[in-house]
Scaffold this motif. Structure first.
Motif, PDB file in Angstrom:
ATOM      1  N   MET A 264     -67.220  29.409  14.095  1.00  0.00           N
ATOM      2  CA  MET A 264     -67.681  30.177  15.255  1.00  0.00           C
ATOM      3  C   MET A 264     -67.675  31.651  14.869  1.00  0.00           C
ATOM      4  O   MET A 264     -67.014  32.042  13.913  1.00  0.00           O
ATOM      5  CB  MET A 264     -66.783  29.925  16.475  1.00  0.00           C
ATOM      6  N   ARG A 265     -68.375  32.457  15.660  1.00  0.00           N
ATOM      7  CA  ARG A 265     -68.486  33.873  15.313  1.00  0.00           C
ATOM      8  C   ARG A 265     -68.187  34.732  16.545  1.00  0.00           C
ATOM      9  O   ARG A 265     -68.687  34.439  17.632  1.00  0.00           O
ATOM     10  CB  ARG A 265     -69.914  34.091  14.821  1.00  0.00           C
ATOM     11  N   VAL A 266     -67.341  35.760  16.345  1.00  0.00           N
ATOM     12  CA  VAL A 266     -67.067  36.679  17.454  1.00  0.00           C
ATOM     13  C   VAL A 266     -68.218  37.690  17.522  1.00  0.00           C
ATOM     14  O   VAL A 266     -68.434  38.440  16.574  1.00  0.00           O
ATOM     15  CB  VAL A 266     -65.729  37.425  17.243  1.00  0.00           C
ATOM     16  N   SER A 267     -68.962  37.684  18.626  1.00  0.00           N
ATOM     17  CA  SER A 267     -70.048  38.680  18.695  1.00  0.00           C
ATOM     18  C   SER A 267     -69.686  39.846  19.613  1.00  0.00           C
ATOM     19  O   SER A 267     -70.387  40.853  19.609  1.00  0.00           O
ATOM     20  CB  SER A 267     -71.379  38.048  19.085  1.00  0.00           C
ATOM     21  N   ALA A 268     -68.613  39.719  20.379  1.00  0.00           N
ATOM     22  CA  ALA A 268     -68.156  40.881  21.156  1.00  0.00           C
ATOM     23  C   ALA A 268     -66.641  40.813  21.310  1.00  0.00           C
ATOM     24  O   ALA A 268     -66.095  39.756  21.653  1.00  0.00           O
ATOM     25  CB  ALA A 268     -68.818  40.902  22.534  1.00  0.00           C
ATOM     26  N   LEU A 269     -65.992  41.936  21.034  1.00  0.00           N
ATOM     27  CA  LEU A 269     -64.543  42.058  21.252  1.00  0.00           C
ATOM     28  C   LEU A 269     -64.370  42.969  22.461  1.00  0.00           C
ATOM     29  O   LEU A 269     -64.850  44.108  22.449  1.00  0.00           O
ATOM     30  CB  LEU A 269     -63.885  42.696  20.023  1.00  0.00           C
ATOM     31  N   VAL A 270     -63.740  42.453  23.504  1.00  0.00           N
ATOM     32  CA  VAL A 270     -63.646  43.269  24.727  1.00  0.00           C
ATOM     33  C   VAL A 270     -62.239  43.234  25.320  1.00  0.00           C
ATOM     34  O   VAL A 270     -61.528  42.241  25.214  1.00  0.00           O
ATOM     35  CB  VAL A 270     -64.647  42.804  25.827  1.00  0.00           C
ATOM     36  N   ASN A 271     -61.895  44.321  25.961  1.00  0.00           N
ATOM     37  CA  ASN A 271     -60.669  44.370  26.755  1.00  0.00           C
ATOM     38  C   ASN A 271     -60.929  43.583  28.049  1.00  0.00           C
ATOM     39  O   ASN A 271     -62.076  43.445  28.472  1.00  0.00           O
ATOM     40  CB  ASN A 271     -60.358  45.847  27.054  1.00  0.00           C
ATOM     41  N   ASP A 272     -59.859  43.088  28.696  1.00  0.00           N
ATOM     42  CA  ASP A 272     -60.080  42.304  29.937  1.00  0.00           C
ATOM     43  C   ASP A 272     -60.710  43.145  31.057  1.00  0.00           C
ATOM     44  O   ASP A 272     -61.483  42.635  31.873  1.00  0.00           O
ATOM     45  CB  ASP A 272     -58.800  41.605  30.427  1.00  0.00           C
ATOM     46  N   THR A 273     -60.395  44.449  31.087  1.00  0.00           N
ATOM     47  CA  THR A 273     -61.026  45.287  32.113  1.00  0.00           C
ATOM     48  C   THR A 273     -62.539  45.346  31.883  1.00  0.00           C
ATOM     49  O   THR A 273     -63.324  45.264  32.832  1.00  0.00           O
ATOM     50  CB  THR A 273     -60.466  46.727  32.069  1.00  0.00           C
ATOM     51  N   VAL A 274     -62.918  45.447  30.607  1.00  0.00           N
ATOM     52  CA  VAL A 274     -64.346  45.553  30.268  1.00  0.00           C
ATOM     53  C   VAL A 274     -65.053  44.232  30.601  1.00  0.00           C
ATOM     54  O   VAL A 274     -66.157  44.226  31.171  1.00  0.00           O
ATOM     55  CB  VAL A 274     -64.520  45.943  28.776  1.00  0.00           C
ATOM     56  N   GLY A 275     -64.395  43.114  30.297  1.00  0.00           N
ATOM     57  CA  GLY A 275     -64.951  41.806  30.665  1.00  0.00           C
ATOM     58  C   GLY A 275     -65.112  41.697  32.171  1.00  0.00           C
ATOM     59  O   GLY A 275     -66.129  41.198  32.678  1.00  0.00           O
ATOM     60  N   THR A 276     -64.133  42.191  32.902  1.00  0.00           N
ATOM     61  CA  THR A 276     -64.189  42.118  34.368  1.00  0.00           C
ATOM     62  C   THR A 276     -65.336  42.973  34.905  1.00  0.00           C
ATOM     63  O   THR A 276     -66.074  42.551  35.809  1.00  0.00           O
ATOM     64  CB  THR A 276     -62.847  42.586  34.980  1.00  0.00           C
ATOM     65  N   LEU A 277     -65.492  44.156  34.323  1.00  0.00           N
ATOM     66  CA  LEU A 277     -66.586  45.034  34.759  1.00  0.00           C
ATOM     67  C   LEU A 277     -67.937  44.363  34.491  1.00  0.00           C
ATOM     68  O   LEU A 277     -68.820  44.318  35.371  1.00  0.00           O
ATOM     69  CB  LEU A 277     -66.479  46.394  34.051  1.00  0.00           C
ATOM     70  N   ALA A 278     -68.075  43.789  33.290  1.00  0.00           N
ATOM     71  CA  ALA A 278     -69.352  43.133  32.951  1.00  0.00           C
ATOM     72  C   ALA A 278     -69.593  41.936  33.872  1.00  0.00           C
ATOM     73  O   ALA A 278     -70.708  41.738  34.375  1.00  0.00           O
ATOM     74  CB  ALA A 278     -69.335  42.692  31.490  1.00  0.00           C
ATOM     75  N   GLY A 279     -68.531  41.140  34.093  1.00  0.00           N
ATOM     76  CA  GLY A 279     -68.680  39.944  34.937  1.00  0.00           C
ATOM     77  C   GLY A 279     -69.046  40.306  36.369  1.00  0.00           C
ATOM     78  O   GLY A 279     -69.898  39.672  36.996  1.00  0.00           O
ATOM     79  N   ALA A 280     -68.430  41.355  36.898  1.00  0.00           N
ATOM     80  CA  ALA A 280     -68.693  41.732  38.295  1.00  0.00           C
ATOM     81  C   ALA A 280     -70.065  42.403  38.426  1.00  0.00           C
ATOM     82  O   ALA A 280     -70.788  42.202  39.401  1.00  0.00           O
ATOM     83  CB  ALA A 280     -67.591  42.670  38.783  1.00  0.00           C
ATOM     84  N   ARG A 281     -70.447  43.172  37.406  1.00  0.00           N
ATOM     85  CA  ARG A 281     -71.716  43.879  37.419  1.00  0.00           C
ATOM     86  C   ARG A 281     -72.907  42.907  37.375  1.00  0.00           C
ATOM     87  O   ARG A 281     -74.006  43.214  37.832  1.00  0.00           O
ATOM     88  CB  ARG A 281     -71.724  44.827  36.219  1.00  0.00           C
ATOM     89  N   TYR A 282     -72.661  41.729  36.792  1.00  0.00           N
ATOM     90  CA  TYR A 282     -73.687  40.685  36.707  1.00  0.00           C
ATOM     91  C   TYR A 282     -74.190  40.308  38.101  1.00  0.00           C
ATOM     92  O   TYR A 282     -75.329  39.932  38.286  1.00  0.00           O
ATOM     93  CB  TYR A 282     -73.030  39.492  36.020  1.00  0.00           C
ATOM     94  N   TRP A 283     -73.293  40.434  39.093  1.00  0.00           N
ATOM     95  CA  TRP A 283     -73.651  40.051  40.465  1.00  0.00           C
ATOM     96  C   TRP A 283     -73.934  41.243  41.358  1.00  0.00           C
ATOM     97  O   TRP A 283     -74.503  41.079  42.446  1.00  0.00           O
ATOM     98  CB  TRP A 283     -72.502  39.234  41.107  1.00  0.00           C
ATOM     99  N   ASP A 284     -73.490  42.427  40.936  1.00  0.00           N
ATOM    100  CA  ASP A 284     -73.548  43.559  41.860  1.00  0.00           C
ATOM    101  C   ASP A 284     -73.725  44.869  41.075  1.00  0.00           C
ATOM    102  O   ASP A 284     -72.819  45.290  40.337  1.00  0.00           O
ATOM    103  CB  ASP A 284     -72.218  43.585  42.648  1.00  0.00           C
TER     104      ASP A 284
END
Ligand code: BGC
Length: 496
Positions: free
Chosen positions: A224-244
């Motif tokens: 497998m390959r890591v294509s993005a290394l993110v902090n949990d805050t950054v993941g949360t921002l991306a996940g929430a921004r996907y909807w709003d």
């Protein structure tokens, strides 16, 4: 509610105790009970030392803003590291395909697979596996920890169901959420600066954590390959921004704490080299290291001194889930030792560090019964004590003082970030709907904490402005967010 209580027994009685003190020294005490410090006065002192009146939260918010600026000016310019995330564009909704996420952050480790279906179908399917991180791995070697992650991932990848589809010959791509201070060197690499949240794994600090994972995957035969290394805050921002689209800030309040936000690249003097075409990037503040103007009690100072990272993560140690129960426990032990709370002897069980957990103090604060029965049984289970009603009331007051301070300081921190953004882009934050995405067990499960946080935000911003600031729970957004960022940074052609 205030309790003017002294549980000291009657004047003139002698008592002897042979229990250890909170500092681990064997104690043989003989005292006239009339000399015993009253529990009420220890409580009052705690409440005073913990107090967060308006000037205190104002100062914290303003210092947070100033520290952010100093950390953006130059690396090492302030306690706040203001780490560049290399996430310059957020999910658009068009992302398609099968992606994976790994989440290593607090007490749990999670592997997730997500089938993304583009604008119309969005998240078609998800599956995940969650394991608690064995305690010994938190103190083991880097290889042991990463081998555990890679082998869990191997097992997870093997159990793929039909609904997840990866085109032939294509390598699985992972968004790796690694929730510790990492100096990112690119979107898919970053050096661990230090461990937090009680982790003390040897051999990782100073190393690229993606390289550590790649080596472990090779050892375990995982392709497998890591294509993005993110902090949990950054993941949360991306996940929430996907909807709003109005999400601009994300905050984690769980075992640890942190915040990130969308920054203008022209407001980052330390940014070298080419700027992103969007003119924006996400900054991981690592606000857990903030410390200016935080009201501290003797219990905080003792806990900090006994921690594996003394003098560090002071904001985190006053507001996050790993520590609130422990601060309360320390206060109760002092009340037992010096004020005979719970009777003549200091309950042995209560003397064990971290015996009282934040979920315990949360459960106690939810007890609305007249006789505080739930408080009584939690004290019985955790501390092995039989408590009177007045003792239970004191315990609830102790928890409340600590949780109130935590929630209000977290609220002040959020205002610090928002006002920095507003100062640089007038009218774009306070005069329109702006969403702060929140996640983490402490925020999710502790209603009093949430309402103290909201109170502080409203006090600082005023009721009109605070109506525009939506503080919203974004449950488990960081997993999907990391998978979305893996999609955005996929090495394969994509049409989004
Ligand atoms: C870490 C952060 C993380 C936060 C919440 C802190 O201890 O330093 O990187 O985002 O915990 O998980």
């Amino acid at each position: 509610m205030s309790v003017a209580a002294t549980t000291s027994p009657a004047v003139g009685t002698l008592y002897v105790s042979r229990f250890p003190t909170s500092r681990g020294m064997p104690r043989v005490t003989m005292a006239l009970r009339s000399n015993v410090i009253s529990v009420g006065s220890i409580l009052t002192k705690l409440q005073q030392d913990c107090a967060t009146p308006f000037p205190v939260i104002r100062h914290v918010a303003d210092s947070m803003t100033a520290d952010m600026r100093a950390g953006l000016a130059v690396d090492g310019g302030s306690n706040l590291k203001m780490i560049l995330s290399y996430v310059d564009s957020l999910p658009s909704g068009n992302e398609k395909g099968l992606f994976y996420a790994l989440d290593l952050g607090g007490t749990n480790f999670r592997a997730l697979r997500v089938q993304l279906g583009g604008k119309e179908d969005r998240v078609v399917a998800t599956e995940f596996e969650q394991l608690s991180i064995p305690q010994e791995l938190m103190f083991g070697t880097s290889e042991e920890l990463f081998d555990f992650i890679a082998s869990t991932l191997a097992g997870f990848a093997e159990k793929e169901s039909e609904k997840f589809h990866l085109p032939h010959g294509r390598q699985r791509e992972i968004g790796f959420t690694f929730s510790f201070p990492v100096k990112q060197t690119s979107i898919d690499s970053g050096i661990l600066m230090k461990w937090t949240k009680g982790f003390a794994v040897s051999g990782t600090a100073g190393r690229d954590v993606v390289a550590c994972l790649n080596e472990a995957m090779e050892r375990q035969g995982v392709d497998m390959r890591v294509s993005a290394l993110v902090n949990d805050t950054v993941g949360t921002l991306a996940g929430a921004r996907y909807w709003d689209d109005d999400v601009l800030v994300a905050v984690i309040l769980g075992t640890g704490t942190n915040a990130c936000y969308v920054e203008r690249t022209d407001c980052i003097p330390k940014l070298q080299g080419p700027r992103s075409s969007s003119g924006r990037t996400i900054i991981n503040t690592e606000w857990g290291a903030f410390s200016d103007g935080i009201p501290l009690t003797v219990f905080d100072r003792d806990m900090d001194a006994a921690s594996i990272n003394p003098g560090e993560q002071i904001f985190e140690k006053t507001i996050s889930g790993m520590y609130l129960g422990e601060i309360a426990r320390r206060a109760l032990v002092t009340m037992a030792e010096e004020g005979s709370l719970f009777g003549m002897a200091v309950p042995n069980k209560l003397s064990t560090p971290f015996a009282l957990r934040t979920p315990d103090i949360c459960a106690m604060q939810q007890d609305n019964s007249d006789d505080l029965q739930a408080v009584g049984s939690i004290l019985h289970n955790v501390a092995g004590v039989e408590s009177s009603l007045s003792e239970r009331r004191i315990v609830v007051e102790v928890c409340d003082a600590i949780v109130r301070r935590g929630g209000r300081l977290a609220g002040a921190g959020i205002v610090g970030i928002l006002q920095k953004m507003e100062q640089d882009s007038k009218g774009t934050i306070f005069n329109k709907r702006t969403v702060v995405a929140m996640d983490g067990g402490l925020y999710e499960h502790y209603p009093q904490y949430r309402s103290y946080l909201q109170d502080a935000v409203t006090e600082l911003l005023g009721s009109d402005t605070s109506k525009n600031i939506v503080i919203e729970h974004s449950k488990d957004g960081s997993g999907i967010g990391a998978a979305l960022l893996a999609a955005t940074n996929s090495k394969y052609d994509h049409d989004f």
